[in-house]
Scaffold this active site. Sequence first.
Site, PDB file in Angstrom:
ATOM      1  N   SER A  54      28.139  43.585  26.829  1.00 22.46           N
ATOM      2  CA  SER A  54      29.545  43.446  27.243  1.00 22.46           C
ATOM      3  C   SER A  54      30.491  43.877  26.131  1.00 22.46           C
ATOM      4  O   SER A  54      31.701  43.841  26.291  1.00 22.46           O
ATOM      5  CB  SER A  54      29.837  41.986  27.626  1.00 22.46           C
ATOM      6  OG  SER A  54      29.469  41.132  26.565  1.00 22.46           O
ATOM      7  N   ASN A 112      28.216  30.043  25.057  1.00 20.89           N
ATOM      8  CA  ASN A 112      28.814  29.622  26.330  1.00 20.89           C
ATOM      9  C   ASN A 112      30.184  28.965  26.135  1.00 20.89           C
ATOM     10  O   ASN A 112      31.133  29.264  26.862  1.00 20.89           O
ATOM     11  CB  ASN A 112      27.869  28.668  27.070  1.00 20.89           C
ATOM     12  CG  ASN A 112      26.541  29.333  27.401  1.00 20.89           C
ATOM     13  OD1 ASN A 112      26.416  30.554  27.262  1.00 20.89           O
ATOM     14  ND2 ASN A 112      25.565  28.556  27.822  1.00 20.89           N
ATOM     15  N   THR A 119      65.385  43.713  59.825  1.00 19.44           N
ATOM     16  CA  THR A 119      64.210  42.938  60.225  1.00 19.44           C
ATOM     17  C   THR A 119      63.407  43.899  61.094  1.00 19.44           C
ATOM     18  O   THR A 119      63.985  44.729  61.804  1.00 19.44           O
ATOM     19  CB  THR A 119      64.578  41.665  61.022  1.00 19.44           C
ATOM     20  OG1 THR A 119      65.214  42.061  62.228  1.00 19.44           O
ATOM     21  CG2 THR A 119      65.513  40.750  60.253  1.00 19.44           C
ATOM     22  N   HIS A 120      62.099  43.813  61.007  1.00 20.08           N
ATOM     23  CA  HIS A 120      61.211  44.781  61.680  1.00 20.08           C
ATOM     24  C   HIS A 120      61.535  46.215  61.243  1.00 20.08           C
ATOM     25  O   HIS A 120      61.275  47.155  61.994  1.00 20.08           O
ATOM     26  CB  HIS A 120      61.329  44.688  63.211  1.00 20.08           C
ATOM     27  CG  HIS A 120      61.272  43.293  63.732  1.00 20.08           C
ATOM     28  ND1 HIS A 120      60.115  42.687  64.162  1.00 20.08           N
ATOM     29  CD2 HIS A 120      62.248  42.350  63.864  1.00 20.08           C
ATOM     30  CE1 HIS A 120      60.375  41.449  64.557  1.00 20.08           C
ATOM     31  NE2 HIS A 120      61.660  41.216  64.378  1.00 20.08           N
ATOM     32  N   LYS A 164      61.569  69.070  46.424  1.00 19.17           N
ATOM     33  CA  LYS A 164      61.071  67.693  46.438  1.00 19.17           C
ATOM     34  C   LYS A 164      61.313  66.924  45.149  1.00 19.17           C
ATOM     35  O   LYS A 164      61.198  67.459  44.049  1.00 19.17           O
ATOM     36  CB  LYS A 164      59.569  67.701  46.703  1.00 19.17           C
ATOM     37  CG  LYS A 164      59.223  68.203  48.080  1.00 19.17           C
ATOM     38  CD  LYS A 164      59.055  67.087  49.054  1.00 19.17           C
ATOM     39  CE  LYS A 164      57.651  66.555  48.973  1.00 19.17           C
ATOM     40  NZ  LYS A 164      57.438  65.550  49.983  1.00 19.17           N
ATOM     41  N   ASN A 223      59.722  63.327  44.258  1.00 18.22           N
ATOM     42  CA  ASN A 223      58.861  62.303  44.848  1.00 18.22           C
ATOM     43  C   ASN A 223      58.896  60.995  44.048  1.00 18.22           C
ATOM     44  O   ASN A 223      58.885  61.030  42.817  1.00 18.22           O
ATOM     45  CB  ASN A 223      57.414  62.799  44.914  1.00 18.22           C
ATOM     46  CG  ASN A 223      57.272  63.975  45.861  1.00 18.22           C
ATOM     47  OD1 ASN A 223      57.999  64.074  46.845  1.00 18.22           O
ATOM     48  ND2 ASN A 223      56.345  64.868  45.552  1.00 18.22           N
ATOM     49  N   GLU A 225      55.079  54.746  44.144  1.00 21.62           N
ATOM     50  CA  GLU A 225      53.878  54.861  44.989  1.00 21.62           C
ATOM     51  C   GLU A 225      52.634  54.419  44.235  1.00 21.62           C
ATOM     52  O   GLU A 225      51.783  53.704  44.778  1.00 21.62           O
ATOM     53  CB  GLU A 225      53.697  56.311  45.450  1.00 21.62           C
ATOM     54  CG  GLU A 225      54.751  56.781  46.436  1.00 21.62           C
ATOM     55  CD  GLU A 225      54.645  58.284  46.647  1.00 21.62           C
ATOM     56  OE1 GLU A 225      53.898  58.693  47.536  1.00 21.62           O
ATOM     57  OE2 GLU A 225      55.299  59.045  45.911  1.00 21.62           O
ATOM     58  N   TYR A 248      26.546  27.416  32.777  1.00 17.06           N
ATOM     59  CA  TYR A 248      26.825  28.834  32.550  1.00 17.06           C
ATOM     60  C   TYR A 248      25.769  29.707  33.223  1.00 17.06           C
ATOM     61  O   TYR A 248      24.579  29.394  33.211  1.00 17.06           O
ATOM     62  CB  TYR A 248      26.847  29.137  31.035  1.00 17.06           C
ATOM     63  CG  TYR A 248      27.050  30.618  30.759  1.00 17.06           C
ATOM     64  CD1 TYR A 248      28.322  31.174  30.777  1.00 17.06           C
ATOM     65  CD2 TYR A 248      25.967  31.461  30.539  1.00 17.06           C
ATOM     66  CE1 TYR A 248      28.504  32.534  30.577  1.00 17.06           C
ATOM     67  CE2 TYR A 248      26.144  32.825  30.331  1.00 17.06           C
ATOM     68  CZ  TYR A 248      27.420  33.345  30.344  1.00 17.06           C
ATOM     69  OH  TYR A 248      27.605  34.694  30.153  1.00 17.06           O
ATOM     70  N   GLN A 282      29.911  36.832  33.026  1.00 16.14           N
ATOM     71  CA  GLN A 282      30.357  37.947  32.193  1.00 16.14           C
ATOM     72  C   GLN A 282      31.232  38.907  33.018  1.00 16.14           C
ATOM     73  O   GLN A 282      32.047  39.642  32.469  1.00 16.14           O
ATOM     74  CB  GLN A 282      29.125  38.675  31.656  1.00 16.14           C
ATOM     75  CG  GLN A 282      29.417  39.838  30.775  1.00 16.14           C
ATOM     76  CD  GLN A 282      28.160  40.292  30.033  1.00 16.14           C
ATOM     77  OE1 GLN A 282      27.619  39.551  29.214  1.00 16.14           O
ATOM     78  NE2 GLN A 282      27.687  41.480  30.322  1.00 16.14           N
ATOM     79  N   LYS A 314      35.420  39.386  32.959  1.00 12.36           N
ATOM     80  CA  LYS A 314      36.309  40.019  31.983  1.00 12.36           C
ATOM     81  C   LYS A 314      36.957  41.310  32.464  1.00 12.36           C
ATOM     82  O   LYS A 314      38.164  41.475  32.376  1.00 12.36           O
ATOM     83  CB  LYS A 314      35.566  40.276  30.680  1.00 12.36           C
ATOM     84  CG  LYS A 314      35.097  38.967  30.153  1.00 12.36           C
ATOM     85  CD  LYS A 314      34.754  38.857  28.770  1.00 12.36           C
ATOM     86  CE  LYS A 314      34.141  37.492  28.590  1.00 12.36           C
ATOM     87  NZ  LYS A 314      33.115  37.119  29.608  1.00 12.36           N
TER      88      LYS A 314
END
Length: 471
Positions: A30, A117, A162-163, A290, A292, A297, A324, A329, A332
Amino acid sequence: MDAKKDVKTKLWGGRFKESTAPLVEEYTQSVEFDQKLYAEDIAGSKAHARMLAAQGILSQEEVEQIIEGLNQIEKEIEQGKFTWQKSLEDVHMNIEHRLTELVGPVGQKLHTGRSRNDQVALDFRLHVSKCLSLWQDTLIDLVTVLVDQAEKNADKILPGYTHLQPAQPVSLAQHLLAYVQMFCRDFERILDAQKRVRVSPLGAAALAGTTYPLNPKMVADELGLDEIFSNSMDAVSDRDFVLEALFIGSTIMIHLSRLCEEIILWANPGFGFIYLPDAFATGSSIMPQKKNPDVAEIMRGKTGRSVGNLISLLTTLKGLPLAYNRDMQEDKEPFLDTHKTVYMSLQIMARMMEEIKFNEQAMNRALKEGFLNATELADYLVGKGIPFRQAHHITGNIVAYAERKGVGLEDLAIKELKQFSEKIEEDVYIALDFKQAVSRRETPGGTGPQSVQRQIQWARQWLRQKNGGSV
Ligand code: ARG
């Protein structure tokens, strides 16, 4: 390398005769990602060593040598001179191995009364806590920017939806202040979670506690942690604190992605409510016209991975027996990834919101397009004594009429309006005015100007409190 020699270099190699298969070594290590925890690992080891001395388990001299060695290692890591070895599995054994190289056999005494541990649980708690504090700082920054923009643009109004259909006019400040509420809640969620993150597990040893007369409270105090574990088996196997952090991170990303969606819509020429700063947009390789909203996004897209990281750890932990298990592991990488995503996204959103310019003309144009003052007309009729259901029906007829004519309600002549109800008088045009519609909504938390000012004051007060407080 000769198999026998290799196995003896492992810190746990005593009972092994053959070396680890190379593929297994690569698979189980790790250190590639947990080296990020080096500062916490060193701080935890120093605190542990000092406690061992205070308890008479190590001599003062031994501890001084250990601390000196750890300081040297920290320097080596920070200067990029430290050689991380995958064969030493993780950050803990890499550092311990180097310590013994530097200070000799006394380095081997550091691990007395400790297991990886409880060590890894401590390191990760410290790390998660540090990251959460960074999120808090950036949340404060973003909230400040949003409140400033709300204040600057308090007199602009735009359609509320709304909607995603035009509903009623709202002030731009009201819209921005809704996000202030979300990010303030995220901040408060972190404050609450920190109570559970900042608990020291050191002293739980492998799972059952230890026979050495340890003082876990002293370690916790030195590390500035507020509490110590209550049950050794829980201490080494609890990863709720990571789950909570991942949930908070996902919630922040979901809030950000909703704001991103508004930015994407508002930047669309069909809305045209905002001008995106050039620094936060990109062009197209084929279509010269364009601009963008890629940043928004990508941020919206990254929300998926944060939610995925939460689901990933939930799934890992499901059904794990005490205490443990190496599965843990896997806590992380999801968190480190979420941290990078959340921390960068918050910073970028703060700068983007700071530089966005609002186009009042486009907002006014949009207001005229969706009969956003229809509720006002219905309420006006109610004010003239017509029951609400009837008022709603009459207004619907007027909307259909205006729609056929291709004009707004406010563009109809009084004569036309009177065909639908004799109760309609000249004062109807005041009711149909969009700004008036916003001004009249002074109920608590409403979009009226006084209500908005109260919200701004509340947010400023909240910021003052947090800036002077635990941030
Ligand atoms: N790399 C391990 C982890 O992240 C450290 C703890 C290893 N403990 C053990 N008993 N093998 O969980």
